[in-house]
Design a protein around this motif. Structure first.
Motif, mmCIF file in Angstrom:
data_model
loop_
_atom_site.group_PDB
_atom_site.id
_atom_site.type_symbol
_atom_site.label_atom_id
_atom_site.label_comp_id
_atom_site.label_asym_id
_atom_site.label_seq_id
_atom_site.Cartn_x
_atom_site.Cartn_y
_atom_site.Cartn_z
ATOM 1 N N ILE A 1 0.870 -1.196 0.167
ATOM 2 C CA ILE A 1 0.043 0.203 -0.077
ATOM 3 C C ILE A 1 0.827 1.374 -0.003
ATOM 4 N N GLY A 2 2.305 1.293 -0.249
ATOM 5 C CA GLY A 2 3.083 2.150 -0.072
ATOM 6 C C GLY A 2 3.156 2.833 1.035
ATOM 7 N N PRO A 3 3.734 3.826 1.474
ATOM 8 C CA PRO A 3 4.304 4.265 2.582
ATOM 9 C C PRO A 3 3.090 4.683 3.638
ATOM 10 N N GLY A 4 1.854 4.748 3.256
ATOM 11 C CA GLY A 4 0.661 4.957 3.963
ATOM 12 C C GLY A 4 -0.192 6.008 3.586
ATOM 13 N N GLY A 5 0.014 6.960 2.860
ATOM 14 C CA GLY A 5 -0.894 8.031 2.205
ATOM 15 C C GLY A 5 -1.471 7.373 1.063
ATOM 16 N N ARG A 6 -2.876 7.796 0.828
ATOM 17 C CA ARG A 6 -3.544 7.310 -0.295
ATOM 18 C C ARG A 6 -2.976 7.689 -1.653
ATOM 19 N N GLU A 7 -2.295 9.020 -1.687
ATOM 20 C CA GLU A 7 -1.991 9.468 -2.775
ATOM 21 C C GLU A 7 -0.550 8.817 -3.303
ATOM 22 N N HIS A 8 -0.113 7.982 -2.577
ATOM 23 C CA HIS A 8 1.085 7.067 -3.128
ATOM 24 C C HIS A 8 0.690 5.718 -3.245
ATOM 25 N N MET A 9 -0.718 5.165 -3.202
ATOM 26 C CA MET A 9 -1.160 4.043 -3.642
ATOM 27 C C MET A 9 -1.130 3.898 -5.028
ATOM 28 N N THR A 10 -0.899 2.520 -5.609
ATOM 29 C CA THR A 10 -1.042 2.597 -6.952
ATOM 30 C C THR A 10 -2.635 2.461 -7.417
ATOM 31 N N TYR A 11 -2.950 2.521 -8.453
ATOM 32 C CA TYR A 11 -4.291 2.356 -9.089
ATOM 33 C C TYR A 11 -4.732 0.784 -8.751
ATOM 34 N N LYS A 12 -3.856 -0.170 -9.165
ATOM 35 C CA LYS A 12 -4.332 -1.482 -8.781
ATOM 36 C C LYS A 12 -4.511 -1.758 -7.539
ATOM 37 N N ALA A 13 -3.436 -1.224 -6.454
ATOM 38 C CA ALA A 13 -3.769 -1.334 -5.206
ATOM 39 C C ALA A 13 -5.339 -0.858 -4.551
ATOM 40 N N VAL A 14 -5.565 0.125 -5.060
ATOM 41 C CA VAL A 14 -6.847 0.556 -4.693
ATOM 42 C C VAL A 14 -7.992 -0.251 -5.201
ATOM 43 N N GLU A 15 -7.772 -0.738 -6.616
ATOM 44 C CA GLU A 15 -8.794 -1.386 -7.094
ATOM 45 C C GLU A 15 -9.023 -2.709 -6.299
ATOM 46 N N VAL A 16 -7.996 -3.463 -6.053
ATOM 47 C CA VAL A 16 -8.158 -4.847 -5.567
ATOM 48 C C VAL A 16 -8.821 -4.727 -3.929
ATOM 49 N N ILE B 1 0.664 -7.694 -5.406
ATOM 50 C CA ILE B 1 0.503 -6.022 -6.059
ATOM 51 C C ILE B 1 1.587 -5.267 -5.531
ATOM 52 N N PRO B 2 2.571 -4.791 -6.246
ATOM 53 C CA PRO B 2 3.700 -3.835 -5.795
ATOM 54 C C PRO B 2 3.146 -2.692 -5.227
ATOM 55 N N GLY B 3 3.974 -2.088 -4.638
ATOM 56 C CA GLY B 3 3.796 -0.948 -3.926
ATOM 57 C C GLY B 3 5.016 -0.027 -3.803
ATOM 58 N N VAL B 4 5.038 1.562 -3.394
ATOM 59 C CA VAL B 4 6.335 2.187 -3.308
ATOM 60 C C VAL B 4 6.652 1.933 -1.863
ATOM 61 N N THR B 5 8.180 1.435 -2.107
ATOM 62 C CA THR B 5 8.829 1.247 -0.566
ATOM 63 C C THR B 5 9.144 2.632 0.151
ATOM 64 N N ALA B 6 9.193 2.213 1.214
ATOM 65 C CA ALA B 6 9.673 3.477 2.147
ATOM 66 C C ALA B 6 11.002 4.091 1.415
ATOM 67 N N ALA B 7 12.052 3.407 1.146
ATOM 68 C CA ALA B 7 13.106 4.002 0.508
ATOM 69 C C ALA B 7 13.182 5.102 -0.495
ATOM 70 N N PHE B 8 12.165 4.554 -1.454
ATOM 71 C CA PHE B 8 11.957 5.389 -2.520
ATOM 72 C C PHE B 8 10.989 6.701 -2.306
ATOM 73 N N SER B 9 10.109 6.686 -1.433
ATOM 74 C CA SER B 9 9.248 7.513 -0.871
ATOM 75 C C SER B 9 10.162 8.672 -0.291
ATOM 76 N N ALA B 10 10.982 7.773 0.694
ATOM 77 C CA ALA B 10 12.091 8.999 1.378
ATOM 78 C C ALA B 10 12.896 9.486 0.694
ATOM 79 N N ALA B 11 13.336 8.898 -0.458
ATOM 80 C CA ALA B 11 14.344 9.372 -1.529
ATOM 81 C C ALA B 11 13.898 10.710 -2.198
#
Length: 240
Positions: A9-24, A104-114
């Motif tokens: 689900i990414g780092p936690g904010g809805r805006e960083h979730m993928t469309y696929k994650a929200v859909e499923v 379903i892949p998501g944005v990992t914390a390292a990439f979000s922090a980067a």
């Protein structure tokens, strides 16, 4: 036939979730996860059956998710970041035998922090968790030593907890065997969600009191530098 979705689900904010994650998640009957992770989903889980546990309940959650799919319920088991990095993808695939599973892949914390720090991960990098609950500390020390010697940018997950107050300082001292004390370090707390805090410092000036389990650290390589309020690791392009 019901299906099990293993969702990053990414780092936690809805805006960083993928469309696929929200859909499923929307089409799942049941959502399973660590309690704070389900809370991050907000109204996405309204009206759904939920199953959550605290820390150290990972295998219980996996077994419940698998059983619910066998009962005919489309189920999502969620992890922050990417479910394949310190998440539930591994144990689910090890346990599941007779059900359909989709990762379903998501944005990992390292990439979000980067992204919040600038571009510190522009070259080869590695991720190392300092949690020794599942990995012996001696193995972690060896990985830190080799990653620092190889001049990787290093992202540090699970840097400090109440039971592991000294691990981060030990890790930094290992890295200092191969890096200068003025090597840039980015510390991001609550990356990608409410309450984000960003600290740009150096390897020799880390304030350990400001680091906890909600933080991820990115330690630069020998070419990383600070420009204004950003950390940059050059890729090697001739930009002149």
């Amino acid at each position: 036939m019901a299906k099990l979705y293993v969702v990053g689900i990414g780092p936690g904010g809805r805006e960083h979730m993928t469309y696929k994650a929200v859909e499923v998640i929307k089409k799942s009957d049941l959502v399973v996860g660590y309690t704070p992770y389900i809370e991050y989903l907000g109204d996405l889980v309204e009206g759904k059956e939920l199953f959550s546990t605290g820390m150290k309940g990972e295998i219980e959650r996996c077994k419940v998710a698998i059983e619910k799919v066998r009962e005919g319920k489309n189920t999502a088991i969620v992890s922050t970041g990417d479910s394949g990095l310190y998440g539930m993808a591994g144990p689910i695939l090890e346990l599941a035998e007779d059900i359909e599973v989709e990762i379903i892949p998501g944005v990992t914390a390292a990439f979000s922090a980067a992204a919040e720090l600038g571009s510190p991960i522009m070259h080869d990098y590695t991720s190392i968790s300092l949690s020794d609950l599942l990995t012996p500390w001696e193995v972690i020390e060896s990985r830190l030593e080799k990653a620092a010697e190889a001049d990787f940018v290093i992202s540090i997950y699970n840097p400090k907890s109440k039971g592991r107050k000294e691990h981060l300082e030990k890790a930094v001292n290992i890295i200092l065997n191969h890096r200068k004390i003025d090597t840039p370090v980015g510390i991001v707390k609550n990356s990608g969600r409410e309450g984000t805090e960003i600290i740009i410092t150096t390897l020799g000036s880390i304030d350990y009191d400001k680091v906890d389990m909600l933080c991820v650290l990115i330690i630069g390589n020998s070419n990383t530098y600070i420009k204004g309020d950003k950390i940059i690791t050059p890729r090697g392009y001739n930009i002149k």
